[in-house]
Write an enzyme that holds these catalytic residues in place. Structure first.
Site, mmCIF file in Angstrom:
data_model
loop_
_atom_site.group_PDB
_atom_site.id
_atom_site.type_symbol
_atom_site.label_atom_id
_atom_site.label_comp_id
_atom_site.label_asym_id
_atom_site.label_seq_id
_atom_site.Cartn_x
_atom_site.Cartn_y
_atom_site.Cartn_z
ATOM 1 N N ARG A 142 -2.577 -11.185 -0.345
ATOM 2 C CA ARG A 142 -1.590 -11.981 -1.075
ATOM 3 C C ARG A 142 -1.155 -13.178 -0.244
ATOM 4 N NH1 ARG A 142 1.628 -8.971 -5.098
ATOM 5 N NH2 ARG A 142 3.282 -10.428 -4.562
ATOM 6 N N ASP A 164 6.574 -0.764 -12.421
ATOM 7 C CA ASP A 164 7.633 -0.159 -11.603
ATOM 8 C C ASP A 164 8.817 -1.116 -11.441
ATOM 9 O OD1 ASP A 164 8.518 2.088 -10.063
ATOM 10 O OD2 ASP A 164 8.105 0.961 -8.233
ATOM 11 N N ARG A 206 -8.326 -11.093 3.643
ATOM 12 C CA ARG A 206 -7.828 -10.041 4.524
ATOM 13 C C ARG A 206 -9.014 -9.178 4.950
ATOM 14 N NH1 ARG A 206 -4.164 -5.744 1.201
ATOM 15 N NH2 ARG A 206 -4.145 -4.810 3.275
ATOM 16 N N HIS A 220 2.549 -7.360 1.233
ATOM 17 C CA HIS A 220 1.867 -6.088 1.053
ATOM 18 C C HIS A 220 2.796 -4.983 1.545
ATOM 19 C CE1 HIS A 220 -2.004 -7.891 0.078
ATOM 20 N NE2 HIS A 220 -1.766 -8.757 1.044
ATOM 21 N N ASP A 240 -0.533 7.021 1.155
ATOM 22 C CA ASP A 240 -1.916 7.115 0.688
ATOM 23 C C ASP A 240 -2.809 7.781 1.727
ATOM 24 O OD1 ASP A 240 -1.533 4.961 2.385
ATOM 25 O OD2 ASP A 240 -2.815 3.586 1.263
ATOM 26 N N ASP A 266 -4.701 -1.004 -7.280
ATOM 27 C CA ASP A 266 -3.478 -1.768 -7.032
ATOM 28 C C ASP A 266 -3.503 -3.075 -7.826
ATOM 29 O OD1 ASP A 266 -2.574 0.183 -5.382
ATOM 30 O OD2 ASP A 266 -2.841 -0.926 -3.512
ATOM 31 N N ASN A 279 12.624 0.382 -10.892
ATOM 32 C CA ASN A 279 11.899 0.279 -9.629
ATOM 33 C C ASN A 279 12.167 1.478 -8.737
ATOM 34 O OD1 ASN A 279 12.043 -0.963 -6.527
ATOM 35 N ND2 ASN A 279 10.279 -1.595 -7.726
ATOM 36 N N ARG A 334 2.356 6.023 -8.802
ATOM 37 C CA ARG A 334 1.056 6.703 -8.792
ATOM 38 C C ARG A 334 1.185 8.122 -9.328
ATOM 39 N NH1 ARG A 334 -0.616 4.643 -2.861
ATOM 40 N NH2 ARG A 334 -1.539 2.622 -3.403
ATOM 41 N N ASP A 394 -2.755 -6.109 -7.257
ATOM 42 C CA ASP A 394 -3.196 -7.381 -6.676
ATOM 43 C C ASP A 394 -4.664 -7.353 -6.269
ATOM 44 O OD1 ASP A 394 -2.542 -5.540 -4.770
ATOM 45 O OD2 ASP A 394 -1.127 -6.811 -3.688
#
Length: 386
Positions: free
Chosen positions: A194, A28, A114, A199, A166, A80, A56, A64, A82
């Site tokens: 990350r 993207d 996380r 995020h 989502d 995803d 982008n 998606r 990451d």
């Protein structure tokens, strides 16, 4: 990048036969070498790989949807860049869906630097639904979806939402699905934190959270008749999306932001805040949202300070131990005018206090909150029956 390298390695390491897989990777508009990395992966991978490179779009919904539009398999899984998969993830999830004939499969998630959702992964369940489990508390897109379900209902991610897209997609899938499976005995997905903290869910202004809450509440109201089931689902956007806007960050907001948050919240409270939702919350959660419905930011500040200090609210037992009130700020203050019932603990919260007797407590709480509704400004508890 550089998380993409490990992400792709986890795809290549899948025990599902490469002939049963297809990878659609959407770059993207990245500027960090992602596109070149994907092209190299496509050249060596044992399964067919389609790389789409585009300008982008600013959010995850567009990419998606592009990927979903090109998918040809019986199932789709959104990974995803990451994060990464457990080696047996796809094989196990596909087998679970095939065995049980279910349309959505949740694989256990483990957080790496996380937190990850846990409450819905207590045990493996072949077939359940959104009303009989805690799956409503994990609405990320990282699930296995039967593609026929998505195509039958024309389901795509809402590109007008910059966060929470989502949640909207996944909850609709839960509600439309012919069964949902939960795979709890194997870590299928590693949710990676990350180091740069970038995020998507942690970026963007507060108004985007209200957009997300509004869309999710509308979906629930449109698809689920008024009553206990709708109230139980409404807990999710109230608790996870809306309430944090009236948590510790509210103390540091300036007056204009506080006023704006109340303005954004008002139509949501008027339309969807019911006694049935309120009774399912803890006292401090219910109290804060009640004060939002009342339009009383000055009272809310005192409650937020108390909650932020992590103090244990004193308890008062009445009616031979069957009613337990938690004494948060403004309890029985004439000036505040908050009904006692807002401070009344439900059985689950009250059991921790010695001397409490649960008999008839929940029934009383239902009646009490209905009474409290009449003390709100017009429409403050919504018009739907609890």
């Amino acid at each position: 990048m550089p998380y993409l390298v490990e992400c792709l390695a986890s795809v290549e390491a899948q025990t599902l036969a490469p002939a049963r897989m297809e990878v659609i990777a959407v770059d993207d508009g990245s500027t960090d070498g992602t596109g070149e990395c994907l092209e190299e992966f496509a050249a060596r991978a044992p399964m067919p790989v389609t790389v789409v490179r585009q300008d982008n779009s600013g959010g995850p919904s567009g990419p998606r949807n592009v990927g979903l539009g090109k998918a040809s398999g019986r199932y789709v899984f959104f990974l995803d860049a990451d994060d990464r998969l457990g080696p047996e993830a796809l094989e196990r999830m596909v087998a679970m869906a095939d065995e049980n004939g279910t349309d959505v499969v949740l694989g256990r998630v483990e957080g790496v630097n996380r937190t990850a959702p846990k409450s819905m992964f207590g045990k493996t369940v072949g077939r359940t639904d959104v009303h009989s489990s805690r799956i409503k508390f994990t609405l990320s897109a990282q699930k296995l979806f039967r593609r026929a379900l998505l195509d039958r209902h024309g389901m795509r991610f809402d590109e007008s939402l910059w966060t929470g897209e989502d949640a909207l997609f996944t909850l609709e899938a839960y509600l439309r699905a012919d069964g949902v499976s939960v795979l709890a005995d194997y870590t299928c997905y590693y949710l990676v934190g990350r180091e740069d903290g970038k995020h998507v869910t942690k970026t963007g202004g507060y108004a985007l959270r209200f957009d997300s809450a509004r869309a999710l509440m509308k979906l629930i109201a449109d698809m689920v008749p008024a009553g206990d089931r709708r109230d139980a689902l409404m807990v999710r956007p109230f608790l996870i999306t809306l309430l944090p806007q009236f948590g510790p960050t509210f103390l540091t907001d300036d007056e204009d932001v506080r006023r704006h948050k109340f303005e954004l919240a008002r139509p949501l409270m008027d339309a969807h805040w019911t006694p049935g939702v309120a009774r399912l919350l803890k006292v401090h959660e219910r109290l804060r949202l009640h004060l939002v419905a009342m339009g009383r930011p000055e009272l809310l500040l005192d409650v937020v300070r108390f909650v932020k200090a992590k103090k244990q609210a004193p308890a008062v037992l009445e009616k031979r131990g069957t009613r337990l009130y938690l004494i948060y700020p403004h309890f029985r203050s004439r000036a505040a005018g908050v009904p006692d019932e807002i401070y009344l603990a439900a059985a689950g919260e009250a059991r921790a206090f010695e001397g409490y007797r649960a008999a008839a407590a929940n029934t009383f709480l239902r009646r009490a909150l209905r009474k409290a509704r009449r003390m709100l400004p017009a429409g403050g508890f919504g018009s739907a029956a609890a």
